[in-house]
Design a protein around this motif. Structure first.
Motif, PDB file in Angstrom:
ATOM      1  N   UNK A  35     -10.834 -68.092  13.212  1.00 35.01           N
ATOM      2  CA  UNK A  35     -10.145 -69.042  14.072  1.00 35.01           C
ATOM      3  C   UNK A  35      -8.776 -69.400  13.521  1.00 35.01           C
ATOM      4  N   UNK A  36      -8.674 -69.523  12.191  1.00 37.07           N
ATOM      5  CA  UNK A  36      -7.378 -69.851  11.579  1.00 37.07           C
ATOM      6  C   UNK A  36      -6.387 -68.707  11.761  1.00 37.07           C
ATOM      7  N   UNK A  37      -6.873 -67.473  11.677  1.00 40.55           N
ATOM      8  CA  UNK A  37      -5.993 -66.316  11.905  1.00 40.55           C
ATOM      9  C   UNK A  37      -5.498 -66.286  13.352  1.00 40.55           C
ATOM     10  N   UNK A  38      -6.383 -66.609  14.276  1.00 42.12           N
ATOM     11  CA  UNK A  38      -5.987 -66.644  15.688  1.00 42.12           C
ATOM     12  C   UNK A  38      -4.896 -67.688  15.916  1.00 42.12           C
ATOM     13  N   UNK A  39      -5.081 -68.865  15.341  1.00 39.11           N
ATOM     14  CA  UNK A  39      -4.104 -69.932  15.519  1.00 39.11           C
ATOM     15  C   UNK A  39      -2.760 -69.554  14.915  1.00 39.11           C
ATOM     16  N   UNK A  40      -2.797 -68.902  13.752  1.00 36.54           N
ATOM     17  CA  UNK A  40      -1.552 -68.494  13.099  1.00 36.54           C
ATOM     18  C   UNK A  40      -0.808 -67.467  13.947  1.00 36.54           C
ATOM     19  N   UNK A  41      -1.541 -66.520  14.516  1.00 38.53           N
ATOM     20  CA  UNK A  41      -0.916 -65.501  15.363  1.00 38.53           C
ATOM     21  C   UNK A  41      -0.397 -66.109  16.664  1.00 38.53           C
ATOM     22  N   UNK A  42      -1.137 -67.047  17.221  1.00 38.52           N
ATOM     23  CA  UNK A  42      -0.678 -67.722  18.438  1.00 38.52           C
ATOM     24  C   UNK A  42       0.615 -68.490  18.178  1.00 38.52           C
ATOM     25  N   UNK A  43       0.672 -69.173  17.031  1.00 41.91           N
ATOM     26  CA  UNK A  43       1.874 -69.938  16.687  1.00 41.91           C
ATOM     27  C   UNK A  43       3.067 -68.999  16.491  1.00 41.91           C
ATOM     28  N   UNK A  44       2.833 -67.878  15.795  1.00 42.48           N
ATOM     29  CA  UNK A  44       3.911 -66.905  15.568  1.00 42.48           C
ATOM     30  C   UNK A  44       4.402 -66.323  16.890  1.00 42.48           C
ATOM     31  N   UNK A  45       3.468 -65.999  17.781  1.00 43.55           N
ATOM     32  CA  UNK A  45       3.839 -65.415  19.075  1.00 43.55           C
ATOM     33  C   UNK A  45       4.651 -66.394  19.905  1.00 43.55           C
ATOM     34  N   UNK A  46       4.217 -67.657  19.936  1.00 45.74           N
ATOM     35  CA  UNK A  46       4.895 -68.648  20.767  1.00 45.74           C
ATOM     36  C   UNK A  46       6.235 -69.075  20.184  1.00 45.74           C
ATOM     37  N   UNK A  47       6.344 -69.089  18.866  1.00 48.33           N
ATOM     38  CA  UNK A  47       7.593 -69.535  18.245  1.00 48.33           C
ATOM     39  C   UNK A  47       8.642 -68.436  18.146  1.00 48.33           C
ATOM     40  N   UNK A  48       8.199 -67.189  17.954  1.00 49.85           N
ATOM     41  CA  UNK A  48       9.153 -66.092  17.742  1.00 49.85           C
ATOM     42  C   UNK A  48       9.123 -65.045  18.856  1.00 49.85           C
ATOM     43  N   UNK A  49       8.119 -65.124  19.738  1.00 54.73           N
ATOM     44  CA  UNK A  49       8.002 -64.110  20.782  1.00 54.73           C
ATOM     45  C   UNK A  49       7.524 -62.775  20.261  1.00 54.73           C
TER      46      UNK A  49
ATOM     47  N   UNK B 210      -1.422 -68.488  28.039  1.00 52.51           N
ATOM     48  CA  UNK B 210      -1.451 -69.866  28.523  1.00 52.51           C
ATOM     49  C   UNK B 210      -1.990 -70.878  27.513  1.00 52.51           C
ATOM     50  N   UNK B 211      -2.403 -70.431  26.338  1.00 54.39           N
ATOM     51  CA  UNK B 211      -3.024 -71.348  25.381  1.00 54.39           C
ATOM     52  C   UNK B 211      -2.013 -72.368  24.865  1.00 54.39           C
ATOM     53  N   UNK B 212      -2.443 -73.623  24.838  1.00 53.59           N
ATOM     54  CA  UNK B 212      -1.588 -74.725  24.393  1.00 53.59           C
ATOM     55  C   UNK B 212      -2.007 -75.135  22.987  1.00 53.59           C
ATOM     56  N   UNK B 213      -1.142 -74.881  22.015  1.00 54.65           N
ATOM     57  CA  UNK B 213      -1.449 -75.176  20.613  1.00 54.65           C
ATOM     58  C   UNK B 213      -1.554 -76.677  20.348  1.00 54.65           C
ATOM     59  N   UNK B 214      -0.963 -77.482  21.210  1.00 54.48           N
ATOM     60  CA  UNK B 214      -0.995 -78.926  20.989  1.00 54.48           C
ATOM     61  C   UNK B 214      -2.357 -79.532  21.311  1.00 54.48           C
ATOM     62  N   UNK B 215      -3.208 -78.783  22.005  1.00 53.88           N
ATOM     63  CA  UNK B 215      -4.534 -79.287  22.368  1.00 53.88           C
ATOM     64  C   UNK B 215      -5.517 -79.031  21.229  1.00 53.88           C
ATOM     65  N   UNK B 216      -6.394 -79.971  20.986  1.00 49.68           N
ATOM     66  CA  UNK B 216      -7.382 -79.845  19.928  1.00 49.68           C
ATOM     67  C   UNK B 216      -8.599 -79.088  20.452  1.00 49.68           C
ATOM     68  N   UNK B 217      -8.426 -77.779  20.628  1.00 53.40           N
ATOM     69  CA  UNK B 217      -9.504 -76.944  21.151  1.00 53.40           C
ATOM     70  C   UNK B 217      -9.436 -75.580  20.474  1.00 53.40           C
ATOM     71  N   UNK B 218     -10.593 -75.030  20.180  1.00 51.92           N
ATOM     72  CA  UNK B 218     -10.649 -73.687  19.579  1.00 51.92           C
ATOM     73  C   UNK B 218     -10.218 -72.647  20.606  1.00 51.92           C
ATOM     74  N   UNK B 219      -9.555 -71.607  20.131  1.00 50.27           N
ATOM     75  CA  UNK B 219      -9.096 -70.567  21.056  1.00 50.27           C
ATOM     76  C   UNK B 219     -10.280 -69.885  21.726  1.00 50.27           C
ATOM     77  N   UNK B 220     -11.340 -69.633  20.984  1.00 48.59           N
ATOM     78  CA  UNK B 220     -12.514 -68.967  21.570  1.00 48.59           C
ATOM     79  C   UNK B 220     -13.127 -69.810  22.682  1.00 48.59           C
ATOM     80  N   UNK B 221     -13.162 -71.126  22.480  1.00 47.56           N
ATOM     81  CA  UNK B 221     -13.713 -72.031  23.486  1.00 47.56           C
ATOM     82  C   UNK B 221     -12.897 -71.976  24.766  1.00 47.56           C
TER      83      UNK B 221
END
Length: 258
Positions: free
Chosen positions: A21-35, A82-93
């Motif tokens: 889950x932490x790897x997913x969040x890190x990749x999501x943040x990188x994708x959204x911040x840097x494209x 469409x995932x919103x990193x500001x929401x307190x929810x797991x990506x899998x959920x």
């Protein structure tokens, strides 16, 4: 944990990576911040096993597993986008209902009627027989002639031929001039609008027209406005017994005319 090798959509599922889950969040943040497209591809590949787990719910319906997998991947990509990193929810959920929703839409919008192998075989034999008989007779053969040639029942041949025909929308235009087109649904009879029902309605109107104004008034209040005999009596200034007598007499006259 070792996974059994299953090839689906050209992929060896036993070799798919699984992200934490932490790897997913890190990749999501990188994708959204840097494209980063690389981060996006890693996210997709790292969640394909999740797609496989979701499509297990939708197997056994006659759908091709590869098709379901590809539809599931579309749902996964929508979840990533469409995932919103500001929401307190797991990506899998968040991801699972997105994938399941995409699969449900596909099954709802594109599911076709399944035809048995034996019915298809009979249909193709009937088509060949029709071509042969047309050449011999010089005109289109009847369904009975086709059935006789195949040694089959006429009803079975008709059903088989209809089973391989493309479905037609009720809103398919069948005629059009410069005005509004005429659709197939316009040519389908309404059982509630038959000639006999129309004639019955006309007879009822004539019977009602023959009633006195007082009788019409009572029936209107009783059956159109849903009032009781007591309420009608109070409103028009007569007794409930009189309302009952007039109502019964009016209904009897209508029945007699009908």
């Amino acid at each position: 944990m070792a996974y059994q090798k299953v090839v689906i959509a050209g992929l060896d599922t036993s070799k798919l990576t699984v992200l934490t889950e932490s790897q997913k969040m890190a990749l999501l943040r990188e994708m959204q911040e840097t494209g980063s497209q690389e981060a996006r591809e890693k996210l997709i590949l790292g969640n394909l096993r999740l797609v496989l787990s979701v499509i297990q719910r939708f197997t056994g319906r006659g759908e091709d597993a590869d098709d379901l997998f590809q539809i599931g991947v579309i749902g996964l990509m929508k979840a990533i986008n469409n995932f919103d990193l500001s929401k307190d929810v797991r990506f899998s959920t968040y991801c699972v209902p997105m994938i399941a929703g995409e699969l449900r839409r596909h099954l709802r919008d594109y599911h076709t009627v399944r035809v048995s192998r034996s019915l298809r075989d009979l249909a193709y034999k009937a088509m060949q027989a029709r071509e042969k008989l047309t050449a011999e007779l010089g005109h289109d053969p009847t369904m009975q002639q086709i059935a006789d040639m195949l040694g089959a029942e006429r009803g079975d041949v008709v059903t088989a031929m209809e089973s391989i025909s493309d479905p037609v929308s009720l809103y398919e235009p069948i005629y059009s001039d410069s005005s509004d087109p005429l659709c197939l649904i316009d040519q389908i009879g309404d059982p509630d609008s038959t000639a006999s029902a129309w004639m019955s309605e006309l007879a009822l109107r004539d019977a009602l027209a023959a009633l006195s104004d007082r009788e019409k008034n009572i029936l209107h209040r009783r059956f159109w406005q849903g009032k009781t005999q007591v309420e009608v009596a109070q409103e028009i200034g007569i007794s409930q017994a009189q309302v009952s007598r007039l109502e019964k007499a009016a209904i009897a006259r209508i029945k007699e005319q009908l």
